[in-house]
Write a protein that holds these residues in place. Structure first.
Motif, PDB file in Angstrom:
ATOM      1  N   VAL A 134     -19.694  58.450  60.445  1.00 40.25           N
ATOM      2  CA  VAL A 134     -19.534  58.606  58.851  1.00 40.25           C
ATOM      3  C   VAL A 134     -20.692  57.372  58.336  1.00 40.25           C
ATOM      4  CG1 VAL A 134     -18.070  58.035  56.962  1.00 40.25           C
ATOM      5  CG2 VAL A 134     -17.192  58.928  59.178  1.00 40.25           C
ATOM      6  N   ILE A 135     -21.466  58.005  57.513  1.00 42.74           N
ATOM      7  CA  ILE A 135     -22.312  57.137  56.695  1.00 42.74           C
ATOM      8  C   ILE A 135     -21.742  56.997  55.417  1.00 42.74           C
ATOM      9  CG2 ILE A 135     -24.805  56.663  55.801  1.00 42.74           C
ATOM     10  CD1 ILE A 135     -24.667  59.506  58.144  1.00 42.74           C
ATOM     11  N   HIS A 136     -21.332  55.695  55.310  1.00 41.64           N
ATOM     12  CA  HIS A 136     -20.531  55.258  53.986  1.00 41.64           C
ATOM     13  C   HIS A 136     -21.468  54.882  52.794  1.00 41.64           C
ATOM     14  CE1 HIS A 136     -17.995  52.662  51.327  1.00 41.64           C
ATOM     15  NE2 HIS A 136     -17.155  53.623  51.950  1.00 41.64           N
ATOM     16  N   TYR A 137     -20.794  55.421  51.475  1.00 42.73           N
ATOM     17  CA  TYR A 137     -21.698  55.203  50.336  1.00 42.73           C
ATOM     18  C   TYR A 137     -22.379  53.736  50.104  1.00 42.73           C
ATOM     19  CZ  TYR A 137     -17.517  53.304  47.623  1.00 42.73           C
ATOM     20  OH  TYR A 137     -16.312  52.654  47.357  1.00 42.73           O
ATOM     21  N   SER A 138     -21.789  52.895  50.668  1.00 44.51           N
ATOM     22  CA  SER A 138     -22.074  51.523  50.735  1.00 44.51           C
ATOM     23  C   SER A 138     -23.673  51.382  51.421  1.00 44.51           C
ATOM     24  CB  SER A 138     -21.384  50.441  51.192  1.00 44.51           C
ATOM     25  OG  SER A 138     -20.954  50.867  52.510  1.00 44.51           O
TER      26      SER A 138
ATOM     27  N   LEU B 239     -21.265  62.177  55.604  1.00 47.72           N
ATOM     28  CA  LEU B 239     -22.038  61.225  54.620  1.00 47.72           C
ATOM     29  C   LEU B 239     -21.114  61.203  53.390  1.00 47.72           C
ATOM     30  CD1 LEU B 239     -24.326  59.589  53.474  1.00 47.72           C
ATOM     31  CD2 LEU B 239     -25.528  61.735  52.656  1.00 47.72           C
ATOM     32  N   PHE B 240     -20.738  60.165  53.014  1.00 49.59           N
ATOM     33  CA  PHE B 240     -20.281  59.711  51.726  1.00 49.59           C
ATOM     34  C   PHE B 240     -21.248  59.179  50.630  1.00 49.59           C
ATOM     35  CE2 PHE B 240     -16.569  60.071  54.161  1.00 49.59           C
ATOM     36  CZ  PHE B 240     -15.356  60.635  53.224  1.00 49.59           C
ATOM     37  N   ILE B 241     -21.582  59.766  49.399  1.00 50.06           N
ATOM     38  CA  ILE B 241     -22.389  59.297  48.587  1.00 50.06           C
ATOM     39  C   ILE B 241     -21.708  59.138  47.275  1.00 50.06           C
ATOM     40  CG2 ILE B 241     -23.142  61.824  48.273  1.00 50.06           C
ATOM     41  CD1 ILE B 241     -25.976  60.745  48.279  1.00 50.06           C
ATOM     42  N   GLN B 242     -22.484  58.288  46.516  1.00 47.26           N
ATOM     43  CA  GLN B 242     -22.095  58.264  45.177  1.00 47.26           C
ATOM     44  C   GLN B 242     -23.473  57.579  44.237  1.00 47.26           C
ATOM     45  OE1 GLN B 242     -18.904  55.268  44.128  1.00 47.26           O
ATOM     46  NE2 GLN B 242     -17.351  56.200  45.592  1.00 47.26           N
ATOM     47  N   ASP B 243     -23.328  57.679  43.001  1.00 46.37           N
ATOM     48  CA  ASP B 243     -24.531  57.232  42.229  1.00 46.37           C
ATOM     49  C   ASP B 243     -25.641  58.383  42.639  1.00 46.37           C
ATOM     50  OD1 ASP B 243     -23.307  55.100  41.346  1.00 46.37           O
ATOM     51  OD2 ASP B 243     -24.347  53.700  42.462  1.00 46.37           O
TER      52      ASP B 243
ATOM     53  N   VAL C 216     -21.495  67.492  56.801  1.00 43.68           N
ATOM     54  CA  VAL C 216     -20.797  67.570  55.619  1.00 43.68           C
ATOM     55  C   VAL C 216     -21.045  66.421  54.595  1.00 43.68           C
ATOM     56  CG1 VAL C 216     -18.758  66.481  56.710  1.00 43.68           C
ATOM     57  CG2 VAL C 216     -18.535  68.085  54.485  1.00 43.68           C
ATOM     58  N   VAL C 217     -21.069  66.553  53.507  1.00 40.59           N
ATOM     59  CA  VAL C 217     -21.337  65.542  52.387  1.00 40.59           C
ATOM     60  C   VAL C 217     -20.083  65.527  51.718  1.00 40.59           C
ATOM     61  CG1 VAL C 217     -22.596  64.722  50.327  1.00 40.59           C
ATOM     62  CG2 VAL C 217     -23.667  65.670  52.502  1.00 40.59           C
ATOM     63  N   PHE C 218     -19.599  64.097  51.493  1.00 33.37           N
ATOM     64  CA  PHE C 218     -18.533  63.949  50.398  1.00 33.37           C
ATOM     65  C   PHE C 218     -19.080  63.476  49.147  1.00 33.37           C
ATOM     66  CE2 PHE C 218     -16.458  63.853  54.449  1.00 33.37           C
ATOM     67  CZ  PHE C 218     -15.322  64.636  54.534  1.00 33.37           C
ATOM     68  N   THR C 219     -19.009  64.542  48.419  1.00 31.44           N
ATOM     69  CA  THR C 219     -19.763  64.163  47.031  1.00 31.44           C
ATOM     70  C   THR C 219     -19.006  63.784  45.878  1.00 31.44           C
ATOM     71  OG1 THR C 219     -21.320  64.968  45.341  1.00 31.44           O
ATOM     72  CG2 THR C 219     -20.137  66.482  46.607  1.00 31.44           C
ATOM     73  N   CYS C 220     -19.048  63.257  44.869  1.00 27.26           N
ATOM     74  CA  CYS C 220     -18.518  62.767  43.582  1.00 27.26           C
ATOM     75  C   CYS C 220     -18.982  63.881  42.507  1.00 27.26           C
ATOM     76  CB  CYS C 220     -18.860  61.552  43.075  1.00 27.26           C
ATOM     77  SG  CYS C 220     -18.077  60.221  44.262  1.00 27.26           S
ATOM     78  N   VAL C 221     -19.983  64.696  42.845  1.00 30.35           N
ATOM     79  CA  VAL C 221     -20.350  65.605  41.853  1.00 30.35           C
ATOM     80  C   VAL C 221     -19.386  66.770  41.652  1.00 30.35           C
ATOM     81  CG1 VAL C 221     -22.145  67.481  41.356  1.00 30.35           C
ATOM     82  CG2 VAL C 221     -22.902  65.200  42.440  1.00 30.35           C
ATOM     83  N   PRO C 222     -18.704  67.099  40.562  1.00 32.51           N
ATOM     84  CA  PRO C 222     -17.801  68.081  40.103  1.00 32.51           C
ATOM     85  C   PRO C 222     -18.148  69.260  40.920  1.00 32.51           C
ATOM     86  CG  PRO C 222     -18.322  67.098  38.206  1.00 32.51           C
ATOM     87  CD  PRO C 222     -19.517  66.424  39.099  1.00 32.51           C
ATOM     88  N   GLN C 223     -17.009  69.966  41.367  1.00 32.82           N
ATOM     89  CA  GLN C 223     -17.308  71.145  42.158  1.00 32.82           C
ATOM     90  C   GLN C 223     -18.217  72.280  41.631  1.00 32.82           C
ATOM     91  OE1 GLN C 223     -15.238  71.144  45.198  1.00 32.82           O
ATOM     92  NE2 GLN C 223     -16.343  73.118  45.737  1.00 32.82           N
TER      93      GLN C 223
END
Length: 550
Positions: free
Chosen positions: A149-153, A179-183, A202-209
């Motif tokens: 897991v590559i964290h968003y930090s 991958l977790f990603i923000q900004d 797989v990317v866990f994204t904060c962009v709306p679906q």
């Protein structure tokens, strides 16, 4: 699935016992956009929110460590057990070895450590945390792990955080990469290139679906799936703090914001504009405010918790930006323009003072005109093309501490409803009188606070425990036998020899400034760690907790 650490977690993050029911046994999980593995269930259905239900958090006891399973290594040929026997035992144990790569920084916002802790506390699999920026430690290998897991930090697209040689090693790793990603409004093209280079599954994204395809076109990332998550979840550790009665809170409205570059657009400006305008509008009503938006006024750790507890209400806006800078040209152009005109130096200017919301030109129509000139010249046509409005972790923090929220009107990821969970403030501040009248009614304030806590903070859909349970199911479904590691497991002692993980179990209860004096004043640190706990700790527990930090 949106953000926070669940409760007063106990345990060391090892894989749960074999008797525990598998989370993912019901049906395989699909990740949107992924072509490699056809599955039955959609990501949207997977992450649908369950019905609201109250619960009492009771942390489980530390689970027993599963038997070490050693399989034949492809390169060394070192056999400790036949492959068939190893596969049979691994199938029975079903525990994955997960490495979380991150920047675990207790000096910064506690929500980041809280998010990382969630993997360590709640995953049914065996989780190892590697806090590292730049080159990897000597002799470190990815091979003992099944999932990385590559964290968003860590910014995967920035060489200073994840250098090219690390990305090359990630690309050769045969297990599952998540991958977790923000900004996500910046470094977009570079991020897509890094995703493809590393072979992220797989990317866990904060962009709306509905907006994911605009940011990450399927043709550019054909072998990567995307799952929408929140920026953070309910911080269970904050539930241990008892709220102050409203009448004993000396601050009526509090806020800490930040000035973002002009190219972030209107969404970026709102993060300091709400504080500047509310502070000015509150003066005629005699409201006592503690509102600031410069870097010197930023508060972290236990000081941030105490600040929110002293406030009857906190201001908030939606997180994100209204401009997506795909190739970096927008930020480079605007920042260069501001720099060469001296607008970023110590010398005052109408534009800089307007952006900061301070000084004689803060409300000057000419200053607004100059800001609009920046927008008109450089990024007007690129604004509001993609909706990135999302819920900020700070909203969960205030709600968990039972502080009322006054927020600009917005969707807030569907979690918060106006006049039931928060007091809506129009972006033109046209209903300021109505907001003040509500603030002066403690009964109505208490109703909103109670509804918000019961229906949001006690909702499993917004808990870290549920977030990690869903993460575990996705990891399990993606990790086929082909991805399983065939080399001996790391022990925690072996991992500590490479890089010690300084685990802060309750990051919100720490004063970051005291961490710098940790070696000089250990007794103060002990008192700080014990004070917020609901139960008295024994000497052995205290020594163990301090040992984790040292």
């Amino acid at each position: 699935m949106n953000s926070v650490d669940d409760g007063a977690p106990a345990g060391n993050g090892a894989a749960r016992s074999r008797s525990r029911t598998r989370s993912g046994s019901a049906a395989p999980i699909v990740v949107e956009g992924r072509k490699a593995r056809p599955v039955a269930k959609s990501a949207e259905a997977l992450f649908s929110q369950p019905a609201i239900k109250a619960r009492v958090v009771t942390p489980p006891p530390p689970p027993p460590r599963p038997a070490v399973i050693r399989r034949a290594d492809d390169e060394t040929g070192d056999h400790e057990r036949p492959d068939e026997e190893a596969d049979e035992v691994r199938a029975e144990d079903d525990g994955l070895r997960i490495l979380v790569m991150c920047n675990y920084d207790p000096y910064n916002a506690a929500t980041v450590c809280d998010h990382i802790n969630a993997f360590y506390h709640y995953s049914k699999h065996e989780v190892f945390v590697l806090s590292n920026i730049g080159k990897l430690p000597a002799k470190f290998s990815f091979e003992p792990f099944d999932v990385i897991v590559i964290h968003y930090s860590l910014f995967i697209a920035v060489d200073a955080y994840v250098p090219p040689d690390v990305r090359a090693r990630l690309s050769r790793f045969r297990g599952v990469k998540m991958l977790f990603i923000q900004d996500e409004y910046r470094f977009v093209n570079r991020t897509i290139a890094a995703i493809n280079e590393c072979g992220v599954d797989v990317v866990f994204t904060c962009v709306p679906q509905g907006e994911i395809g605009k940011v990450y076109p399927p043709k550019q990332v054909p072998h990567t799936g995307f799952v929408n998550v929140l920026t953070g979840y309910v911080p269970e550790g904050l539930k241990l703090f008892q709220p102050r009665p409203l009448a004993e809170r000396p601050i009526t409205v509090g806020y800490r914001g930040r000035v973002y570059p002009a190219w972030h657009g209107e969404a970026g400006r709102e993060k300091h504009e709400i504080g500047r305008r509310f502070l000015a509008d509150a003066k005629p009503y005699g409201i006592k405010c503690d509102i600031a938006w410069n870097e010197r006024s930023r508060i972290y750790g236990i000081q941030w918790v105490e600040f929110m507890q002293r406030c009857r209400a906190m201001l908030a806006v939606e997180s994100g930006a209204s401009v997506f800078d795909f190739d970096g040209s927008v930020s480079a152009t605007v920042d260069t323009f501001v720099a060469v005109l001296g607008l970023s130096g110590k010398q005052s200017s109408r534009v800089r003072q307007f952006l900061k919301g301070s000084g004689p030109y803060a409300t000057d129509p000419e200053a607004r005109e100059l800001y609009e000139a920046l927008r008109e010249t450089f990024f007007k046509e690129k604004e509001n093309l993609i909706d990135l409005a999302q819920l900020s972790p700070r909203v969960f923090e205030a709600a968990t501490l039972k502080t009322m929220l006054i927020m600009y009107e917005g969707s807030y990821s569907g979690a918060f409803k106006p006049w039931r969970h928060y007091v809506p403030l129009r972006k033109d501040h046209g209903n300021m009188a109505e907001v003040v009248e509500f603030l002066n009614n403690p009964i109505e304030c208490a109703k909103v606070i109670a509804n918000c806590y019961a229906e949001v903070c006690e909702n499993d859909a917004y808990s870290y425990r549920e977030f990690i349970a869903k993460f575990d199911r996705i990891a399990h479904d993606l990790c086929t036998p082909r991805h399983r590691s065939t080399v001996p497991r790391f022990t925690r002692e072996e991992m500590d020899k490479i890089r010690v993980f300084y685990h802060i179990q309750y990051p919100y209860s720490l004063d970051p400034t005291s961490l710098k004096r940790m070696n000089r004043n250990p007794l103060k640190l002990v008192r700080q760690m014990v004070a917020p706990k609901p139960n008295e700790l024994g000497l052995r527990d205290i020594i163990r907790r301090v040992g984790r930090l040292r």
